[in-house]
Design a protein around this motif. Structure first.
Motif, PDB file in Angstrom:
ATOM      1  N   UNK A 156       1.218  -1.009  -0.014  1.00 48.74           N
ATOM      2  CA  UNK A 156      -0.301   0.133  -0.036  1.00 48.74           C
ATOM      3  C   UNK A 156       0.900   1.269  -0.266  1.00 48.74           C
ATOM      4  N   UNK A 157       1.906   0.967   0.309  1.00 48.52           N
ATOM      5  CA  UNK A 157       3.227   2.258   0.309  1.00 48.52           C
ATOM      6  C   UNK A 157       3.691   2.377  -0.404  1.00 48.52           C
ATOM      7  N   UNK A 158       3.915   1.099  -1.337  1.00 48.69           N
ATOM      8  CA  UNK A 158       4.992   1.835  -2.099  1.00 48.69           C
ATOM      9  C   UNK A 158       4.407   1.617  -4.148  1.00 48.69           C
ATOM     10  N   UNK A 159       4.870   1.221  -5.231  1.00 44.51           N
ATOM     11  CA  UNK A 159       4.164   1.480  -6.844  1.00 44.51           C
ATOM     12  C   UNK A 159       4.598   0.841  -6.925  1.00 44.51           C
ATOM     13  N   UNK A 160       5.017   0.254  -7.963  1.00 41.69           N
ATOM     14  CA  UNK A 160       5.525  -0.388  -9.249  1.00 41.69           C
ATOM     15  C   UNK A 160       5.144   0.331 -10.155  1.00 41.69           C
ATOM     16  N   UNK A 161       4.947   1.601 -10.535  1.00 42.48           N
ATOM     17  CA  UNK A 161       5.074   2.710 -11.582  1.00 42.48           C
ATOM     18  C   UNK A 161       6.412   4.335 -10.839  1.00 42.48           C
ATOM     19  N   UNK A 162       7.969   3.660 -10.863  1.00 44.36           N
ATOM     20  CA  UNK A 162       9.057   4.608 -10.140  1.00 44.36           C
ATOM     21  C   UNK A 162       7.533   5.859  -9.815  1.00 44.36           C
ATOM     22  N   UNK A 163       8.362   6.744  -8.566  1.00 47.11           N
ATOM     23  CA  UNK A 163       7.819   7.946  -8.150  1.00 47.11           C
ATOM     24  C   UNK A 163       6.324   7.776  -7.878  1.00 47.11           C
ATOM     25  N   UNK A 164       5.319   6.795  -8.131  1.00 47.97           N
ATOM     26  CA  UNK A 164       3.816   6.974  -8.304  1.00 47.97           C
ATOM     27  C   UNK A 164       3.589   7.262  -6.757  1.00 47.97           C
ATOM     28  N   UNK A 165       4.121   6.595  -5.883  1.00 44.96           N
ATOM     29  CA  UNK A 165       3.347   6.262  -4.688  1.00 44.96           C
ATOM     30  C   UNK A 165       4.468   7.312  -4.440  1.00 44.96           C
ATOM     31  N   UNK A 166       5.186   8.436  -4.184  1.00 50.22           N
ATOM     32  CA  UNK A 166       6.118   9.310  -3.753  1.00 50.22           C
ATOM     33  C   UNK A 166       4.577  10.312  -4.407  1.00 50.22           C
ATOM     34  N   UNK A 167       4.013  10.444  -5.452  1.00 50.56           N
ATOM     35  CA  UNK A 167       3.421  11.586  -6.386  1.00 50.56           C
ATOM     36  C   UNK A 167       2.391  11.365  -5.074  1.00 50.56           C
ATOM     37  N   UNK A 168       1.492  10.366  -4.906  1.00 55.31           N
ATOM     38  CA  UNK A 168       0.638  10.621  -4.481  1.00 55.31           C
ATOM     39  C   UNK A 168       0.189  10.434  -2.582  1.00 55.31           C
ATOM     40  N   UNK A 169       1.146  10.358  -2.612  1.00 55.33           N
ATOM     41  CA  UNK A 169       2.209  11.459  -1.228  1.00 55.33           C
ATOM     42  C   UNK A 169       1.508  10.012  -0.314  1.00 55.33           C
ATOM     43  N   UNK A 170       1.885   8.473  -0.717  1.00 52.68           N
ATOM     44  CA  UNK A 170       1.928   7.813   0.258  1.00 52.68           C
ATOM     45  C   UNK A 170       3.205   6.915   0.112  1.00 52.68           C
TER      46      UNK A 170
END
Length: 238
Positions: A185-199
Motif C-alpha cells: 500500500x505504501x509503495x508502487x510498481x510505477x517509479x515515483x507514483x507512490x511518492x507523487x500520491x503521498x503514500x
C-alpha cells in the motif's frame, strides 16, 4: 525484403534461451523455501547461482554476437547526443538493476541468505527496481542498435521481468501476509507514483551508501572494458 530474409534463426534461439532462463530463474525462486528446508539456505543459494549465472552468461554472449541480426528498423548511431543518452540511460539502469548488491555476503552465501521485506532506499521509488532497470536498459540498447533481434530480445526480457513482478509479490504475500500488504500500500510498481500520491516519502540519506559507489565503479569499469568485452564474446562461435 521478405520475412524469410531478415527473420534469422537467431531470433527464435534467443527467445528459447530467454524462456529457459526465465523457467530456471523463476522456478528456483518459487522452490526456494522448499529447497532451503532440504539442503539449507547457503547451499540452495549456491545451486541457484550455479544454474542462473551460466545461463545468464550464455544469454549475454549470444546477444552480443547477434545484436545486428535481422532487419534494421532505424539507424541513429550517428545522431548527435544519442551515444551519451544511451550510456546515460544504461548507467541509470544499473542503479535500479543491482540493489541486491547491498547484501553481497548473502549473495555469495557467506552470510545466510534471507528473504527481506524492504521499504527503504530505492524501494521507496519503485517496489520492483530490477524490472525498471531492465526496461531502461532495453530501451537504451534497442534505441542504439535498432534491429529486430534487439527488439525481440528486449521484449522477451521485459516480459520476464513483468512476470517476475507478479511472482515476487505473490511470494512475498505468501511469506509475510498482511505485513507485505501494508508495504504494498505504501509503495508502487510505477517509479515515483507512490511518492507523487503521498503514500511514500524519500529519504535521501538512505542513498548515501558504499554500495552505490560500488555500482558507480562497476559502470566505469564497464565503460572502459566494453570494447574488450565485445572482442572476447566475438571469439565464441555461436
Amino acid at each position: 525484403m521478405g520475412i524469410s530474409t531478415w527473420l534469422t534463426p537467431s531470433h527464435g534461439i534467443m527467445l528459447g534461451l530467454l524462456l529457459g532462463f526465465a523457467i530456471a530463474h523463476s522456478g528456483l525462486a518459487a522452490l526456494r523455501f522448499w529447497g532451503e528446508s532440504k539442503i539449507g539456505a547457503r547451499l540452495y543459494r549456491v545451486v541457484f547461482a550455479l544454474v542462473s549465472i551460466p545461463l545468464a552468461v550464455c544469454l549475454i554472449i549470444y546477444f552480443f554476437n547477434h545484436r545486428y541480426d535481422g532487419l534494421s528498423l532505424w539507424q541513429v548511431q550517428g545522431v548527435p547526443g544519442i551515444k551519451p543518452l544511451v550510456w546515460g540511460l544504461s548507467a541509470v539502469s544499473f542503479f535500479f538493476l543491482y540493489p541486491a548488491t547491498f547484501n553481497l555476503l548473502e549473495i555469495a552465501a557467506i552470510a545466510k541468505p534471507q528473504v527481506h521485506l524492504y521499504e527503504t532506499g530505492i524501494l521507496r521509488i519503485c517496489r520492483h527496481p530490477q524490472m525498471v532497470g531492465q526496461v531502461i536498459w532495453c530501451i537504451a540498447h534497442t534505441l542504439w542498435l535498432g534491429t529486430t533481434f534487439t527488439l525481440v530480445t528486449s521484449l522477451g526480457l521485459i516480459a520476464h521481468h513483468l512476470f517476475a513482478v507478479w511472482h515476487g509479490d505473490y511470494r512475498l504475500k505468501k511469506r509475510y501476509g498482511d505485513a507485505f500488504l501494508k508495504v504494498k500500500e505504501r509503495t508502487s510498481i510505477i517509479p515515483f507514483l507512490a511518492i507523487l500520491q503521498g503514500r511514500q516519502t524519500l529519504d535521501w540519506q538512505e542513498f548515501i551508501r558504499p554500495s552505490y559507489l560500488g555500482i558507480m565503479g562497476f559502470i566505469a569499469l564497464l565503460w572502459w572494458g566494453h570494447p574488450w568485452l565485445m572482442q572476447m564474446t566475438a571469439r565464441v562461435s555461436w
